[in-house]
Design an enzyme around this catalytic site. Structure first.
Site: not given
Ligand SMILES: Cc1cc2nc3c(=O)[nH]c(=O)nc-3n(C[C@H](O)[C@H](O)[C@H](O)COP(=O)(O)OP(=O)(O)OC[C@H]3O[C@@H](n4cnc5c(N)ncnc54)[C@H](O)[C@@H]3O)c2cc1C
Length: 396
Positions: A259, A381
């Site tokens: 992906e 990611g």
């Molecule tokens: C338009 C859109 C389409 C999507 N489509 C899909 C889909 O089809 N299927 C699906 O499963 N997901 C989907 N996603 C989800 C996407 O993969 C996640 O939003 C992404 O992985 C980040 O997770 P989160 O939003 O929960 O952020 P969080 O994990 O809450 O992170 C918030 C912030 O904290 C930081 N952070 C978190 N952990 C750490 C760490 N260990 N070290 C440093 N920084 C950290 C992150 O980098 C980020 O800046 C989609 C998202 C969007 C916006």
């Protein structure tokens, strides 16, 4: 006598050479996808920003064989190699709609690859074959309201009850979530077992207890639908388990590599498209008695962008070549994804700037590319997670 120096040293600034990962067949595939995308998809880009793209895009792409380019012919695929999927991702940017490209990529390169690699023959017949034909649309459910980057922190769980699994939980930001016929769902099957307590399930979206909640509003990618989903006592048969019980975390980490590479290829192609559009604009647009491209500052902007795009492309292609040849180069895939997403965001931002006020206007399409590209530093990611994967690979 040696070769005359002039023959050897003639500079060639515009050489167009096919990259070594591609063949003439890929070129032909590229031409035919390009013709389809520009004729049948691009004209609807504006309209689909408002309405999201219709499901008939999948039907049509299924008819054309574009949803299974690298899947075996016995499942209705074209039997091509991984690079065919790269070609598709690159050409989809000419639809001028990041949301459309993403919706299709989720189906071809995110949700169906685990069915192909880990599915039983029966699962492949039931899910992969109609997905390749464009008759059943798929989505992938990893992210939850309380867990995104931290995949092992998910709460959706499946509990065994006789011959069935009972699933409860929620998924969010799910691309294709409103239109999908089935979801590849990541769920906990053993809450005490950490990474070894996660499994994948194939869940039909019309089962009782599957609730498609809100259609989520977003900054960009408007042509795609993004869903909040709830699973309330959803009963699936034992054979809905995809792959090995307790190995879902490792299965989904494998899926994420493909992906990320496909996403990276799309980022490079989208950056290139914005570059090309902006180059034409910079040559035509006049200010202070000359075309704006002739100001040294603008010329250097193009030189910077071209260099970053080319470097990103080489990293994506070389890494894709390793991946397609059976290697599992997680560090380089993470680098390619991180870099391509940043380049796409930086380039579209610079292109918007070069357009001046026109860049801010909808009719030029650059503002849409700018909004659409921003997702790539978050989805599949985040930048921070990519940096962490790369950093950890050095034993830190
Ligand atoms: C338009 C859109 C389409 C999507 N489509 C899909 C889909 O089809 N299927 C699906 O499963 N997901 C989907 N996603 C989800 C996407 O993969 C996640 O939003 C992404 O992985 C980040 O997770 P989160 O939003 O929960 O952020 P969080 O994990 O809450 O992170 C918030 C912030 O904290 C930081 N952070 C978190 N952990 C750490 C760490 N260990 N070290 C440093 N920084 C950290 C992150 O980098 C980020 O800046 C989609 C998202 C969007 C916006």
């Amino acid at each position: 006598m040696g070769t005359p120096a002039a023959d050897v040293l003639k500079p060639d600034f515009a050489a167009s050479r096919r990259h070594f990962i591609f063949t003439e067949e890929h070129d032909r595939l590229r031409e035919s996808i390009h013709a389809f995308v520009t004729k049948e998809l691009a004209p609807h880009a504006e309209e689909w920003e408002e309405t999201t793209f219709p499901d008939s895009v999948f039907t049509r792409m299924g008819e054309l064989g574009l949803l299974g380019l690298s899947y075996p012919e016995e499942y209705g695929g074209q039997g091509g190699d991984y690079f065919c999927n790269l070609v598709l991702a690159e050409e989809m940017v000419h639809s001028k709609s990041g949301g459309l490209a993403m919706g299709v990529a989720v189906h071809t390169d995110m949700a169906t690859p685990p069915v192909h690699l880990f599915g039983t023959e029966e699962q492949k017949q039931r899910y992969l074959v109609p997905a390749i034909a464009g008759e059943r649309i798929s989505c992938l459910g990893i992210t939850e309201p309380d867990a995104g980057s931290d995949v092992a922190g998910i709460r959706t769980h499946a509990v065994r009850d006789g011959d069935e699994w009972v699933i409860n939980g929620a998924k969010t930001y799910i691309t294709n979530g409103h239109r999908a016929d089935f979801i590849v769902l990541v769920a906990k099957t053993d809450r005490e077992a950490g990474h070894d307590g996660i499994s994948l399930f194939l869940v039909d979206m019309d089962l009782p207890g599957v609730i498609r909640e809100k259609r989520l509003e977003k900054l960009g990618m408007h042509a795609s639908d993004t869903a909040l989903l709830a699973f309330q006592d959803v009963r699936v048969p034992a054979d809905a388990l995809l792959g090995e019980l307790g190995k879902g975390f490792y299965h989904i980490m494998w899926e994420l590599q493909g992906e990320r590479l496909i996403g990276a290829a799309g980022c490079v192609a989208a950056a290139q498209r914005s570059f090309d559009v902006t180059l034409r604009y910079a040559i035509e647009r006049q200010a202070f008695g000359r075309s704006i491209g002739r100001f040294q500052v603008t010329r250097h902007k193009f030189a910077e962008m071209a260099t970053h795009i080319e470097a990103a492309r080489q990293l994506v292609y070389t890494t894709a070549w390793r991946f397609a040849n059976g290697e599992y180069p997680v560090r380089e895939i993470s680098m390619a994804k991180l870099n391509a997403a940043r380049v796409a965001c930086d380039v579209t931002d610079e292109c918007l700037q070069i357009h001046g006020g026109a860049g801010y206007m909808k009719e030029f399409g650059i503002e849409r590319a700018w909004r659409d590209m921003r997702l790539n530093r978050i989805g599949a990611g985040t930048d921070e997670i990519m940096l962490d994967v790369i950093g950890r690979s050095y034993g830190l």
